[in-house]
Design a protein around this motif. Structure first.
Motif, PDB file in Angstrom:
ATOM      1  N   HIS A  33       0.835  -1.213   0.000  1.00 26.78           N
ATOM      2  CA  HIS A  33       0.000   0.000   0.000  1.00 26.78           C
ATOM      3  C   HIS A  33       0.869   1.261   0.000  1.00 26.78           C
ATOM      4  CE1 HIS A  33      -3.169   2.790   0.989  1.00 26.78           C
ATOM      5  NE2 HIS A  33      -2.658   3.045   2.170  1.00 26.78           N
ATOM      6  N   CYS A  37       1.094   3.949  -3.078  1.00 29.23           N
ATOM      7  CA  CYS A  37       0.725   5.345  -2.826  1.00 29.23           C
ATOM      8  C   CYS A  37       1.856   6.276  -3.286  1.00 29.23           C
ATOM      9  CB  CYS A  37       0.436   5.536  -1.332  1.00 29.23           C
ATOM     10  SG  CYS A  37      -0.169   7.176  -0.906  1.00 29.23           S
ATOM     11  N   GLY A  55       3.541  10.197   1.119  1.00 27.32           N
ATOM     12  CA  GLY A  55       2.704   9.070   0.704  1.00 27.32           C
ATOM     13  C   GLY A  55       3.304   7.741   1.132  1.00 27.32           C
ATOM     14  N   HIS A  58       2.766   7.501   5.091  1.00 29.97           N
ATOM     15  CA  HIS A  58       1.558   8.084   5.700  1.00 29.97           C
ATOM     16  C   HIS A  58       0.903   7.164   6.733  1.00 29.97           C
ATOM     17  CE1 HIS A  58      -0.546   5.729   2.595  1.00 29.97           C
ATOM     18  NE2 HIS A  58      -1.613   5.825   3.365  1.00 29.97           N
ATOM     19  N   ASP A  59       1.050   5.848   6.560  1.00 31.68           N
ATOM     20  CA  ASP A  59       0.442   4.911   7.518  1.00 31.68           C
ATOM     21  C   ASP A  59       1.480   4.270   8.443  1.00 31.68           C
ATOM     22  OD1 ASP A  59      -2.278   5.153   6.924  1.00 31.68           O
ATOM     23  OD2 ASP A  59      -2.200   3.664   5.309  1.00 31.68           O
ATOM     24  N   HIS A  95      -3.883  13.155   6.702  1.00 32.71           N
ATOM     25  CA  HIS A  95      -4.484  12.264   5.706  1.00 32.71           C
ATOM     26  C   HIS A  95      -5.815  11.652   6.140  1.00 32.71           C
ATOM     27  CE1 HIS A  95      -2.517   8.657   7.544  1.00 32.71           C
ATOM     28  NE2 HIS A  95      -3.462   7.983   6.927  1.00 32.71           N
ATOM     29  N   SER A 117     -11.859   1.683   4.783  1.00 34.43           N
ATOM     30  CA  SER A 117     -11.801   3.144   4.936  1.00 34.43           C
ATOM     31  C   SER A 117     -13.130   3.702   5.427  1.00 34.43           C
ATOM     32  CB  SER A 117     -11.455   3.814   3.601  1.00 34.43           C
ATOM     33  OG  SER A 117     -10.067   3.884   3.431  1.00 34.43           O
ATOM     34  N   ARG A 149      -4.344  12.061  -0.280  1.00 32.48           N
ATOM     35  CA  ARG A 149      -5.488  11.228   0.116  1.00 32.48           C
ATOM     36  C   ARG A 149      -6.047  10.429  -1.061  1.00 32.48           C
ATOM     37  NH1 ARG A 149      -7.286   8.592   4.430  1.00 32.48           N
ATOM     38  NH2 ARG A 149      -8.369   7.085   3.158  1.00 32.48           N
ATOM     39  N   ASP A 152      -3.742   7.645  -1.762  1.00 34.11           N
ATOM     40  CA  ASP A 152      -3.931   6.657  -0.693  1.00 34.11           C
ATOM     41  C   ASP A 152      -5.122   5.749  -1.024  1.00 34.11           C
ATOM     42  OD1 ASP A 152      -4.325   5.349   1.736  1.00 34.11           O
ATOM     43  OD2 ASP A 152      -4.699   7.173   2.884  1.00 34.11           O
ATOM     44  N   ASP A 153      -6.243   6.354  -1.382  1.00 35.93           N
ATOM     45  CA  ASP A 153      -7.451   5.566  -1.663  1.00 35.93           C
ATOM     46  C   ASP A 153      -7.271   4.650  -2.873  1.00 35.93           C
ATOM     47  OD1 ASP A 153      -8.847   6.784   0.437  1.00 35.93           O
ATOM     48  OD2 ASP A 153      -9.406   8.479  -0.839  1.00 35.93           O
TER      49      ASP A 153
END
Ligand SMILES: [Fe+2]
Length: 183
Positions: A33, A37, A55, A58-59, A95, A117, A149, A152-153
């Motif tokens: 992921h 991203c 990116g 981000h997580d 984010h 999400s 964002r 990300d999606d």
């Protein structure tokens, strides 16, 4: 959730590698992921290394301390601020609120979100109030946060073939060097 700040690029890489073992209930693991991203942002904004790195990381708080969807964005921002600088940290921090902003202001956006999400949206506070939308609109980083964002999606494609961490290591070092020494 209390998570230590990352002290080096090697530590960031190690955490991202660890993300290969976490799927966060999506169809792609956290490493895949993150790579997807960052790759999308590189294609869209090839000159903005900070946005690409934001990116990528981000997580990062979801890898360091899984199952904290409500706080992982600001915690992630705090984790990387010293190493990767204030702008990367702000973009990471924003984010989840960027998702709330888009759900609130863009009628078609909710339909683009994954099941996970949508679940975490509730824990993250759901729709924004009108004053909160106004505060977001005054943020200088809003446009970049929304670009992150949307990347990300979209970065949840099982089996997508994207460059690995070897590609991103020098980019991370470049951004870390530009951010200056850790204080
Ligand atoms: Fe994400």
């Amino acid at each position: 959730m209390s998570v230590d700040a990352v002290g080096s690029v090697d530590e960031v890489l190690e955490l991202l590698r660890r993300g290969a073992g976490f799927a966060d209930e999506e169809d792609v693991d956290q490493l895949a992921h993150a790579l997807q991203c960052a790759t999308r942002l590189e294609a869209e904004r090839p000159d903005d290394r900070e946005l690409q790195v934001a990116g990528l990381v981000h997580d990062i708080a979801s890898i360091a301390a899984p199952d904290n969807p409500a706080t992982h964005a600001p915690v992630g921002g705090r984790m990387v601020r010293g190493l990767l600088g204030a702008r990367v940290a702000r973009l990471v921090s924003l984010h989840a609120d960027a998702k709330r902003y888009l759900v609130t202001t863009d009628d078609g956006y909710r339909a683009t979100l994954s099941r996970r999400s949508l679940e975490t949206l509730v824990a993250q506070g759901g729709l924004l109030s009108a004053p909160a939308v106004g505060r977001m609109q005054r943020l200088p980083e809003l446009a970049d946060a929304l670009t992150l964002r949307r990347a990300d999606d979209a970065a949840k494609v099982p089996g997508a073939d994207v460059p690995g961490l070897d590609h991103w290591e020098p980019v991370l070092r470049e951004v870390a060097t530009a951010a200056g020494p850790l204080s």
